[in-house]
Scaffold this active site. Structure first.
Site, PDB file in Angstrom:
ATOM      1  N   ARG A 112      36.522  -6.780 -29.116  1.00  0.00           N
ATOM      2  CA  ARG A 112      36.953  -5.387 -29.053  1.00  0.00           C
ATOM      3  C   ARG A 112      38.471  -5.298 -28.892  1.00  0.00           C
ATOM      4  NH1 ARG A 112      35.674  -0.213 -30.382  1.00  0.00           N
ATOM      5  NH2 ARG A 112      36.434   1.265 -28.814  1.00  0.00           N
ATOM      6  N   GLY A 166      32.091   3.012 -23.533  1.00  0.00           N
ATOM      7  CA  GLY A 166      31.043   3.982 -23.914  1.00  0.00           C
ATOM      8  C   GLY A 166      29.841   3.324 -24.561  1.00  0.00           C
ATOM      9  N   GLU A 205       0.858  -1.200   0.000  1.00  0.00           N
ATOM     10  CA  GLU A 205       0.000   0.000   0.000  1.00  0.00           C
ATOM     11  C   GLU A 205       0.887   1.241   0.000  1.00  0.00           C
ATOM     12  OE1 GLU A 205      -2.640  -0.344   3.344  1.00  0.00           O
ATOM     13  OE2 GLU A 205      -3.822  -1.894   2.295  1.00  0.00           O
ATOM     14  N   SER A 232       7.445  -2.643   3.238  1.00  0.00           N
ATOM     15  CA  SER A 232       8.176  -3.712   3.927  1.00  0.00           C
ATOM     16  C   SER A 232       7.369  -4.245   5.097  1.00  0.00           C
ATOM     17  CB  SER A 232       9.517  -3.184   4.453  1.00  0.00           C
ATOM     18  OG  SER A 232      10.303  -2.710   3.384  1.00  0.00           O
ATOM     19  N   ILE A 257      32.847  -3.095 -19.221  1.00  0.00           N
ATOM     20  CA  ILE A 257      33.611  -3.812 -20.252  1.00  0.00           C
ATOM     21  C   ILE A 257      33.252  -3.291 -21.647  1.00  0.00           C
ATOM     22  CG2 ILE A 257      33.882  -6.098 -21.340  1.00  0.00           C
ATOM     23  CD1 ILE A 257      33.772  -7.244 -18.419  1.00  0.00           C
ATOM     24  N   GLU A 310       9.457  -8.199  -3.540  1.00  0.00           N
ATOM     25  CA  GLU A 310       9.390  -9.464  -2.789  1.00  0.00           C
ATOM     26  C   GLU A 310      10.270  -9.386  -1.539  1.00  0.00           C
ATOM     27  OE1 GLU A 310       7.378 -10.241  -4.961  1.00  0.00           O
ATOM     28  OE2 GLU A 310       6.588 -12.141  -4.212  1.00  0.00           O
ATOM     29  N   ILE A 363       1.518  -2.513  -8.055  1.00  0.00           N
ATOM     30  CA  ILE A 363       1.029  -3.872  -8.277  1.00  0.00           C
ATOM     31  C   ILE A 363       1.373  -4.370  -9.686  1.00  0.00           C
ATOM     32  CG2 ILE A 363      -0.996  -5.398  -8.174  1.00  0.00           C
ATOM     33  CD1 ILE A 363       0.058  -4.051  -5.449  1.00  0.00           C
TER      34      ILE A 363
END
Ligand code: FAD
Length: 388
Positions: A275, A347, A132, A137, A344, A370, A162
């Site tokens: 790369r 940019g 709500e 929690s 890794i 959860e 929800i």
């Protein structure tokens, strides 16, 4: 007698994983992933396709249209879905969220026959409405009330965040049925509410950080009438049922995190091989290869914890501490691994078209819903204090 845990999946489980991988790699294309991330729409057609193949109903009994497997098999599919795309994967696998589990555990035979089969077929989508605006929690008191009125109940109140609310056909709603109960959580009950009921209003929440195809809504109830036969289980037991459900549902969230981390890792690994900088593929720089080694280790650790938690659950030996550890660890690993994947890519990792930024945005939710990571740690400590 409890079977010994095997550290290798059984052949049938490997087949399930392979089938889910094949489906995801064919259907959850990068183009669709980008499109649904932008438009924030539930992927209804993909959900139906996945349901027809049984992927969204792994954990439900065959008697109600499910596949008759356990939570571990459910987790294997979730992992593959989220590995290919975290947004579409979460959306597809959340279509049967909460309501069928709660009805299966506590509902009447009529409720099971009415609600579970259409969800297993992918004809319907469900939602679990607990949070709500003022209670996240801490669900020990609900501002949403259900008040007895003749043969039925009248619901008033608001629910927040929800999942599936904008597309759901049915909601399982936690309400305060006894405002004077001491402690307050002994006065909460669960009710089933169908789409289209007078007094039900839904507002879609937009601009989420991640898991955008898993649509979210605010739900309000205004003098909404429900019949007595929409009460799930016993009156004033709703809080207990929801906490028990979280002990189950936190494990699939850990599986989402494992899948997201794996997907980002595989992309970063391939990129690092291709790369080139300073005349060499960047994977040959120890600074990059150590990152990849750490990422792989975290994923494997998270996966082992998640599978163990799921396996224990399936053996009827659910351990709330292990479940909380799996969710807390896997979600943290997903955040760290997806972050390193962007690093890794340099940019390019910052651009949507290279996908890893979406994995990172999506991973964050696994630390929040959860039960947040802080709430998982409270559970871990509660059990450690009892056991040590
Ligand atoms: C995308 C999305 C989907 C969701 N789907 C659903 C759904 O389908 N159904 C549903 O019912 N809910 C759903 N939720 C709600 C979700 O479960 C809550 O957001 C979550 O439980 C946290 O509640 P809160 O947001 O009110 O934060 P709060 O409870 O206000 O917490 C704020 C911060 O305080 C910390 N905190 C709170 N209490 C303690 C404590 N005792 N010790 C230490 N730290 C503490 C929390 O960890 C957090 O960091 C969803 C949320 C999101 C964002």
């Amino acid at each position: 007698m409890v079977k010994k845990m095997d550290f290798e999946l059984a052949e049938e489980q490997k087949d399930i994983k392979r089938a889910a991988r094949e489906f995801c790699e064919k259907e959850l294309t990068p183009e669709l992933a980008l499109e649904f991330d932008k438009k924030e729409e539930f992927p209804l057609q993909l959900y139906k396709k996945a349901a027809k193949l049984g992927f969204t109903s792994m954990r439900f009994p065959e008697k109600y249209g499910g596949q008759g497997y356990g939570l571990l098999e459910d987790c294997l599919v979730i992992e593959e879905m989220c590995r290919v795309d975290p947004g579409l994967g979460v959306a597809i696998m959340s279509g049967t969220f909460a309501l069928p589990d709660l009805v299966l555990a506590h509902g009447t035979e009529e409720q099971k026959r009415e609600y579970i089969p259409p969800l297993c077929r992918g004809d319907e989508v469900s939602a679990g409405a607990f949070t709500e605006p003022e209670h996240g929690s801490d669900l020990s008191f609900m501002d949403t009330t259900a008040v007895k009125n003749g043969d039925g109940w009248v619901i008033n109140g608001d629910k927040q965040f929800i999942t599936n609310a904008p597309v759901a056909d049915s909601f399982c709603v936690l309400c305060q049925t006894d405002r004077k109960a001491k402690p307050t959580y002994r006065g909460e009950s669960l009710f089933l509410v169908d789409k289209g009921t007078s007094g039900l209003d839904i507002t879609k929440l937009k601009d989420k950080m991640g898991i955008r195809p898993a649509v979210t809504g605010a739900v309000s109830f205004s003098d909404l009438d429900v019949a007595e036969d929409k009460l799930v289980g016993e009156l004033n037991k709703g809080f207990y049922y929801v906490l028990e459900f979280f002990d189950e549902s936190r494990i699939p969230i850990a599986a989402q995190a494992v899948g997201m981390a794996q997907g980002a890792f595989e992309r970063a690994f391939s990129y690092a091989k291709e790369r080139k900088q300073f005349g060499s593929p960047i994977i040959q720089f120890q600074g990059i290869s150590f990152k990849l080694a750490d990422m792989a280790t975290k994923i494997e650790t998270a996966r082992l914890l998640t599978y163990k938690a799921a396996w224990m659950y399936d053996q009827g030996k659910m351990d709330p501490m292990l479940t909380a550890m799996a969710k807390a660890y896997a979600s943290k690993a997903a955040m760290e691994v997806t972050d390193e994947a962007i690093q890794i890519y340099g940019g390019y990792g910052y651009l949507a078209d290279y996908h890893v930024e979406r994995f990172h945005r999506c991973a964050k939710i696994t630390e929040i819903y959860e039960g947040t990571t802080e709430i998982q740690k409270l559970t871990i400590m509660r059990y450690l204090l009892k056991r040590m």
